[in-house]
Design an enzyme around this catalytic site. Structure first.
Site, PDB file in Angstrom:
ATOM      1  N   CYS A   1       8.530  -3.373   4.939  1.00  0.00           N
ATOM      2  CA  CYS A   1       9.231  -3.049   3.691  1.00  0.00           C
ATOM      3  C   CYS A   1      10.522  -2.299   3.990  1.00  0.00           C
ATOM      4  CB  CYS A   1       8.329  -2.231   2.780  1.00  0.00           C
ATOM      5  SG  CYS A   1       9.053  -1.838   1.177  1.00  0.00           S
TER       6      CYS A   1
ATOM      7  N   CYS B   1       0.605  -0.176  -0.714  1.00  0.00           N
ATOM      8  CA  CYS B   1       0.959  -0.070  -2.133  1.00  0.00           C
ATOM      9  C   CYS B   1       0.493  -1.266  -2.946  1.00  0.00           C
ATOM     10  CB  CYS B   1       2.466   0.132  -2.286  1.00  0.00           C
ATOM     11  SG  CYS B   1       3.484  -1.297  -1.871  1.00  0.00           S
TER      12      CYS B   1
END
Length: 369
Positions: free
Chosen positions: A101, A193
């Site tokens: 990410c 997440c």
């Protein structure tokens, strides 16, 4: 300087944005919408980037008096992070989605867009330091995030600002409380997440379906159990193997073979590796001249170990560990640090692990982890 503050809705990014304002920068806040169904991305302290988090970020931006926007990067996040995560597990590797990410979203997609809009830099709440353009560990060792930033290039680091690297997490919360931010006591998000319930095996099973295969004992070659999917295991894993060993010694996952769907387990004396072969590295600055000594960290919260780095960096590196390590899995990132005691907090670069083996075998790729 005109800067874009990435605001997740947590306390770290809130304080980072506030410190950027205090420094006199022209700050704009942005929250990243990373899922088409953002209501599902938080469960208590797990997950992040939900509508709740966007509202928390907006409240902080309002209190700071800075412009605030929400950028929809859900499609890019799905392709570059979530789909990559699933594909890596399907291939028998263990990826780090936070590192991916940072590489593909926060310091590629966001930075590219920020530059196109005329911003000079991106501010984040990562716990790491930049000193003279060099990436270094945070002063708060327990919260240090330099490992997941090790994939960044010198060009990306030149456009990054990490205001929190010189302080502890306790001090970050104190600053938030002093400013009256509601997020001052907000729990840190943890785990992955996009898997807010923490059930990675269940998430992968829903994506990949059942893929049964054997669990094999490394010492005897005998099949000692069955599993529903090799993607549910990672090298070094001890719990949840679903087998009963013939003695009381604990067993660890030693290897995962995705084609035959074989999970190999063995005792602790078989679990250590002394040699790592990587893919082509990325460097945070000028590439070191091979061979060189370094410290290597093999997991986000792992303990660094001294090593010798050799090889041809265009093809990959060979890392010879001074001490054998367990739980080293293909797909993880080997992040290299300066070994000098006075500069041991400096990140040199990183490379994805392709395979592992015995230190005595110094040629060839070695057996896959």
């Amino acid at each position: 300087m005109r800067v874009l503050a990435a605001m997740s809705g947590g306390v770290d990014s809130a304080v980072a944005a506030a410190l950027a304002v205090d420094a006199g920068h022209d700050v704009t806040g942005v929250h990243l919408a990373l899922s088409p169904d953002r209501q599902t991305l938080r469960s208590g302290a797990r997950g992040c980037c939900s509508v709740e988090d966007a509202h928390d970020a907006r409240r902080v931006a309002d209190e700071l008096g800075i412009p605030f926007y929400v950028w929809d990067l859900a499609e890019r996040f799905t392709e570059d992070v979530v789909d990559d995560f699933v594909a890596e597990y399907a291939a028998g590797r263990t990826p780090n989605p936070c590192l991916r990410c940072n590489e593909k979203i926060k310091f590629s997609a966001v930075l590219d867009r920020a530059r196109a809009l005329g911003f000079d830099a991106v501010v984040t709440g990562h716990h790491a330091r930049l000193a003279d353009g060099e990436l270094r560990r945070s002063v708060d060792a327990a919260k240090d995030q330099s490992y997941v930033l090790g994939v960044l290039t010198a060009e990306q680091l030149a456009a990054a600002v990490f205001p929190l690297g010189g302080m502890t997490k306790d001090r970050v919360r104190e600053i938030a409380a002093e400013r009256g931010f509601a997020v001052a006591t907000k729990a840190d998000s943890h785990d992955i997440c996009f898997i807010p319930d923490g059930d990675t095996r269940g998430f992968l099973a829903r994506r990949l379906g059942e893929q049964p295969g054997p669990v094999v004992d490394a010492a005897t070659g005998a099949t000692v159990g069955e599993h529903a999917g090799a993607y549910g295991f990672t090298v070094g894993q001890r719990r949840g193997l679903g087998v009963t060993a013939g003695d009381s010694r604990p067993r660890y996952v030693l290897g995962i073979e995705p084609v035959t769907r074989t999970v190999t387990i063995g005792t602790a004396d078989l679990a250590g590796v002394g040699r790592i072969v990587t893919a082509a590295p990325t460097w945070t600055g000028a590439p070191p001249e091979l061979p060189f000594r370094a410290e290597v960290q093999l997991r986000a919260h792992g303990v660094p170990v001294l090593c010798e780095v050799t090889g041809n960096d265009a093809d990959g590196l060979q890392i010879l560990l001074d001490e054998q390590q367990r739980g080293v899995a293909a797909g993880q990132s080997a992040v290299l640090y300066e070994p000098d005691p006075e500069r041991g907090d400096r990140v040199l670069g990183q490379a994805a692990i392709r395979s592992t083996g015995d230190r005595a075998a110094t040629t060839g790729p070695g057996p896959s982890a």
